[in-house]
Design a protein around this motif. Sequence first.
Motif, PDB file in Angstrom:
ATOM      1  N   ARG A  38       0.834  -1.208   0.000  1.00  0.00           N
ATOM      2  CA  ARG A  38       0.000   0.000   0.000  1.00  0.00           C
ATOM      3  C   ARG A  38       0.866   1.254   0.000  1.00  0.00           C
ATOM      4  O   ARG A  38       0.612   2.200  -0.731  1.00  0.00           O
ATOM      5  CB  ARG A  38      -0.911  -0.036   1.223  1.00  0.00           C
ATOM      6  N   LYS A  39       1.931   1.246   0.800  1.00  0.00           N
ATOM      7  CA  LYS A  39       2.820   2.398   0.892  1.00  0.00           C
ATOM      8  C   LYS A  39       3.589   2.611  -0.415  1.00  0.00           C
ATOM      9  O   LYS A  39       3.729   3.740  -0.888  1.00  0.00           O
ATOM     10  CB  LYS A  39       3.797   2.220   2.051  1.00  0.00           C
ATOM     11  N   ILE A  40       4.081   1.539  -1.016  1.00  0.00           N
ATOM     12  CA  ILE A  40       4.816   1.643  -2.283  1.00  0.00           C
ATOM     13  C   ILE A  40       3.885   2.111  -3.399  1.00  0.00           C
ATOM     14  O   ILE A  40       4.249   2.972  -4.205  1.00  0.00           O
ATOM     15  CB  ILE A  40       5.469   0.289  -2.640  1.00  0.00           C
ATOM     16  N   GLY A  41       2.675   1.550  -3.451  1.00  0.00           N
ATOM     17  CA  GLY A  41       1.699   1.943  -4.467  1.00  0.00           C
ATOM     18  C   GLY A  41       1.335   3.414  -4.362  1.00  0.00           C
ATOM     19  O   GLY A  41       1.228   4.119  -5.375  1.00  0.00           O
ATOM     20  N   LYS A  42       1.180   3.886  -3.143  1.00  0.00           N
ATOM     21  CA  LYS A  42       0.849   5.301  -2.925  1.00  0.00           C
ATOM     22  C   LYS A  42       1.990   6.190  -3.413  1.00  0.00           C
ATOM     23  O   LYS A  42       1.758   7.225  -4.041  1.00  0.00           O
ATOM     24  CB  LYS A  42       0.575   5.544  -1.448  1.00  0.00           C
ATOM     25  N   ALA A  43       3.232   5.789  -3.154  1.00  0.00           N
ATOM     26  CA  ALA A  43       4.386   6.577  -3.576  1.00  0.00           C
ATOM     27  C   ALA A  43       4.502   6.621  -5.093  1.00  0.00           C
ATOM     28  O   ALA A  43       4.829   7.666  -5.672  1.00  0.00           O
ATOM     29  CB  ALA A  43       5.662   5.990  -2.971  1.00  0.00           C
ATOM     30  N   ILE A  44       4.226   5.503  -5.752  1.00  0.00           N
ATOM     31  CA  ILE A  44       4.288   5.450  -7.214  1.00  0.00           C
ATOM     32  C   ILE A  44       3.222   6.355  -7.823  1.00  0.00           C
ATOM     33  O   ILE A  44       3.502   7.133  -8.743  1.00  0.00           O
ATOM     34  CB  ILE A  44       4.144   3.993  -7.721  1.00  0.00           C
ATOM     35  N   ILE A  45       2.008   6.257  -7.331  1.00  0.00           N
ATOM     36  CA  ILE A  45       0.921   7.086  -7.847  1.00  0.00           C
ATOM     37  C   ILE A  45       1.210   8.564  -7.607  1.00  0.00           C
ATOM     38  O   ILE A  45       0.986   9.410  -8.480  1.00  0.00           O
ATOM     39  CB  ILE A  45      -0.431   6.667  -7.213  1.00  0.00           C
ATOM     40  N   LYS A  46       1.757   8.871  -6.436  1.00  0.00           N
ATOM     41  CA  LYS A  46       2.109  10.256  -6.118  1.00  0.00           C
ATOM     42  C   LYS A  46       3.143  10.801  -7.092  1.00  0.00           C
ATOM     43  O   LYS A  46       3.066  11.938  -7.538  1.00  0.00           O
ATOM     44  CB  LYS A  46       2.650  10.325  -4.681  1.00  0.00           C
ATOM     45  N   SER A  47       4.139   9.985  -7.430  1.00  0.00           N
ATOM     46  CA  SER A  47       5.198  10.439  -8.342  1.00  0.00           C
ATOM     47  C   SER A  47       4.675  10.586  -9.775  1.00  0.00           C
ATOM     48  O   SER A  47       5.104  11.478 -10.503  1.00  0.00           O
ATOM     49  CB  SER A  47       6.381   9.483  -8.307  1.00  0.00           C
TER      50      SER A  47
END
Length: 51
Positions: A38-47
């Motif tokens: 969840r944390k990695i996915g959020k960071a990817i979407i944010k970038s």
Amino acid sequence: MKIPGLTFSWKRALGVTQMKQQIARSSGIPTSRAGLERKIGKAIIKSILGK
């Protein structure tokens, strides 16, 4: 005869669960697989979206 709803966890008895929780809180990195994904996915979407 077992008591319903009562189970034994060796990890909880030895304090492994509490140690993992403390590490996760202090570092901000989740120790569970779902939390990490969840944390990695959020960071990817944010970038990608730039928000």
